[in-house]
Write a protein that holds these residues in place. Structure first.
Motif, PDB file in Angstrom:
ATOM      1  N   VAL A 165       0.847  -1.198   0.000  1.00 52.79           N
ATOM      2  CA  VAL A 165       0.000   0.000   0.000  1.00 52.79           C
ATOM      3  C   VAL A 165       0.879   1.243   0.000  1.00 52.79           C
ATOM      4  CG1 VAL A 165      -1.731   1.335   1.275  1.00 52.79           C
ATOM      5  CG2 VAL A 165      -1.862  -1.169   1.216  1.00 52.79           C
ATOM      6  N   ALA A 166       0.514   2.195  -0.851  1.00 49.84           N
ATOM      7  CA  ALA A 166       1.161   3.508  -0.870  1.00 49.84           C
ATOM      8  C   ALA A 166       0.111   4.579  -0.608  1.00 49.84           C
ATOM      9  CB  ALA A 166       1.839   3.761  -2.211  1.00 49.84           C
ATOM     10  N   VAL A 167       0.500   5.596   0.134  1.00 46.75           N
ATOM     11  CA  VAL A 167      -0.368   6.735   0.404  1.00 46.75           C
ATOM     12  C   VAL A 167       0.300   7.982  -0.166  1.00 46.75           C
ATOM     13  CG1 VAL A 167      -1.417   8.191   2.180  1.00 46.75           C
ATOM     14  CG2 VAL A 167      -1.291   5.711   2.514  1.00 46.75           C
ATOM     15  N   ILE A 168      -0.429   8.696  -1.007  1.00 46.77           N
ATOM     16  CA  ILE A 168       0.018  10.005  -1.487  1.00 46.77           C
ATOM     17  C   ILE A 168      -0.921  11.032  -0.876  1.00 46.77           C
ATOM     18  CG2 ILE A 168       0.441  11.469  -3.485  1.00 46.77           C
ATOM     19  CD1 ILE A 168       0.984   8.997  -5.127  1.00 46.77           C
ATOM     20  N   ALA A 169      -0.380  11.875  -0.010  1.00 43.06           N
ATOM     21  CA  ALA A 169      -1.201  12.789   0.782  1.00 43.06           C
ATOM     22  C   ALA A 169      -0.776  14.228   0.552  1.00 43.06           C
ATOM     23  CB  ALA A 169      -1.080  12.447   2.262  1.00 43.06           C
ATOM     24  N   GLY A 170      -1.691  15.135   0.883  1.00 42.83           N
ATOM     25  CA  GLY A 170      -1.342  16.540   0.796  1.00 42.83           C
ATOM     26  C   GLY A 170      -0.167  16.862   1.692  1.00 42.83           C
ATOM     27  N   GLN A 171      -0.260  16.426   2.941  1.00 41.15           N
ATOM     28  CA  GLN A 171       0.858  16.553   3.871  1.00 41.15           C
ATOM     29  C   GLN A 171       0.888  15.323   4.760  1.00 41.15           C
ATOM     30  OE1 GLN A 171       0.301  20.107   6.191  1.00 41.15           O
ATOM     31  NE2 GLN A 171      -1.778  19.593   6.792  1.00 41.15           N
ATOM     32  N   VAL A 172       2.046  15.044   5.331  1.00 37.52           N
ATOM     33  CA  VAL A 172       2.246  13.822   6.108  1.00 37.52           C
ATOM     34  C   VAL A 172       2.675  14.188   7.519  1.00 37.52           C
ATOM     35  CG1 VAL A 172       3.594  11.699   6.329  1.00 37.52           C
ATOM     36  CG2 VAL A 172       2.846  12.488   4.064  1.00 37.52           C
ATOM     37  N   ARG A 173       1.947  13.649   8.496  1.00 35.00           N
ATOM     38  CA  ARG A 173       2.253  13.916   9.901  1.00 35.00           C
ATOM     39  C   ARG A 173       2.255  12.617  10.706  1.00 35.00           C
ATOM     40  NH1 ARG A 173      -1.515  19.333  10.873  1.00 35.00           N
ATOM     41  NH2 ARG A 173      -0.242  20.764   9.616  1.00 35.00           N
ATOM     42  N   VAL A 174       2.736  11.569  10.106  1.00 29.08           N
ATOM     43  CA  VAL A 174       2.815  10.263  10.761  1.00 29.08           C
ATOM     44  C   VAL A 174       4.247   9.756  10.654  1.00 29.08           C
ATOM     45  CG1 VAL A 174       1.943   7.901  10.808  1.00 29.08           C
ATOM     46  CG2 VAL A 174       0.425   9.746  10.145  1.00 29.08           C
ATOM     47  N   ARG A 175       4.781   9.265  11.762  1.00 29.52           N
ATOM     48  CA  ARG A 175       6.126   8.698  11.736  1.00 29.52           C
ATOM     49  C   ARG A 175       6.140   7.406  10.921  1.00 29.52           C
ATOM     50  NH1 ARG A 175       5.123   9.395  16.964  1.00 29.52           N
ATOM     51  NH2 ARG A 175       5.248   7.149  17.363  1.00 29.52           N
ATOM     52  N   ARG A 176       7.283   7.140  10.327  1.00 31.02           N
ATOM     53  CA  ARG A 176       7.417   5.950   9.495  1.00 31.02           C
ATOM     54  C   ARG A 176       7.100   4.681  10.275  1.00 31.02           C
ATOM     55  NH1 ARG A 176      12.713   4.248   5.881  1.00 31.02           N
ATOM     56  NH2 ARG A 176      12.088   2.098   5.482  1.00 31.02           N
ATOM     57  N   SER A 177       7.562   4.601  11.512  1.00 29.55           N
ATOM     58  CA  SER A 177       7.319   3.391  12.300  1.00 29.55           C
ATOM     59  C   SER A 177       5.829   3.161  12.513  1.00 29.55           C
ATOM     60  CB  SER A 177       8.024   3.505  13.656  1.00 29.55           C
ATOM     61  OG  SER A 177       7.549   4.628  14.389  1.00 29.55           O
ATOM     62  N   VAL A 178       5.054   4.252  12.597  1.00 24.95           N
ATOM     63  CA  VAL A 178       3.618   4.133  12.834  1.00 24.95           C
ATOM     64  C   VAL A 178       2.907   3.646  11.581  1.00 24.95           C
ATOM     65  CG1 VAL A 178       1.511   5.403  13.408  1.00 24.95           C
ATOM     66  CG2 VAL A 178       3.627   5.875  14.648  1.00 24.95           C
ATOM     67  N   PHE A 179       3.204   4.256  10.423  1.00 27.94           N
ATOM     68  CA  PHE A 179       2.473   3.815   9.228  1.00 27.94           C
ATOM     69  C   PHE A 179       2.948   2.445   8.748  1.00 27.94           C
ATOM     70  CE2 PHE A 179       5.565   6.689   6.872  1.00 27.94           C
ATOM     71  CZ  PHE A 179       6.135   5.751   6.022  1.00 27.94           C
ATOM     72  N   ARG A 180       4.210   2.112   9.002  1.00 27.97           N
ATOM     73  CA  ARG A 180       4.659   0.772   8.638  1.00 27.97           C
ATOM     74  C   ARG A 180       3.947  -0.285   9.499  1.00 27.97           C
ATOM     75  NH1 ARG A 180       9.558   0.083   5.781  1.00 27.97           N
ATOM     76  NH2 ARG A 180       9.373   1.379   3.917  1.00 27.97           N
TER      77      ARG A 180
END
Length: 226
Positions: A165-180
């Motif tokens: 899964v890939a997310v393309i967002a306007g802006q990103v405010r999530v740490r990599r460890s959290v979304f992984r």
């Protein structure tokens, strides 16, 4: 209708919630079963409730947030006494400023996951076995995005089929460890650090194309190192 202690209608607006003394629920409704599709799990009241989470996003200051919280707590108590519905801690009841709570209390509605309902009717599960990636999006990708919204639902479904899964967002405010940990492999922001938010919004199409190009360059020929 909401009435105060003098039997007069309480004015519209959150400031009047604490003045409600009596609820006159709608009469004679002949409704089919009502399902309320929600993309968040926030209850009506409490630290993750409608007032404390969403009111600041709409410009409410600390004092106003506390006033709204007290008003919603008061309303929830009246609803429990007068209708039997317990909405204060009900997951999803805080959606849309408490609209979901009202649908449960006064329309005998049932709160269900919006994304799970959409996925069940979309046929995505039938398409995923032949996919390498699912690309989805969000305006602002933050931790709320992973609490019942579209992104989290798609990630859960894709994980069942071993699809990235890939997310393309306007802006990103999530740490990599959290979304992984949520099963999302790649996250890209349309707004880069050198852009103002107004520029990114005004040029959203161009920013999206650039972000999609970065995704293709970085991931479609194999994941980047690290």
């Amino acid at each position: 209708q909401f009435l105060d202690s003098d039997g007069q209608p309480v004015p519209l607006g959150g400031g009047g919630l604490s003045r409600i003394a009596r609820i006159l629920p709608p009469q004679g409704l002949n409704l089919p079963p009502v399902r309320v599709l929600c993309d968040v799990e926030n209850p009506l009241c409490g630290p993750q409730g409608a007032a404390r989470v969403y009111a600041p996003q709409k410009g409410a200051g600390a004092a106003m947030v506390e006033q709204l919280e007290r008003g919603l707590e008061h309303l929830a108590e009246l609803v429990a006494v007068q209708t039997g519905h317990r909405i204060a801690d009900l997951p999803g009841a805080g959606a849309a400023g408490g609209l979901a709570a009202g649908a449960v209390a006064f329309m005998n509605g049932t709160i269900v996951s919006g994304i799970e309902t959409v996925l069940a009717h979309s046929g995505l599960a039938e398409e995923l076995p032949s996919c390498d990636w699912v690309i989805t999006g969000e305006g602002s990708f933050d931790e709320q995005s992973l609490q019942g919204k579209v992104v989290s639902g798609i990630a859960r479904l894709a994980r069942r089929f071993g699809v990235r899964v890939a997310v393309i967002a306007g802006q990103v405010r999530v740490r990599r460890s959290v979304f992984r940990a949520a099963g999302i492999m790649a996250v890209l922001a349309c707004k880069t650090d050198d852009m103002t938010i107004n520029y990114a919004i005004s040029n959203a199409g161009d920013c999206l194309r650039v972000a999609a190009g970065r995704f293709a360059a970085q991931w479609l020929d194999g994941p980047p190192a690290g």
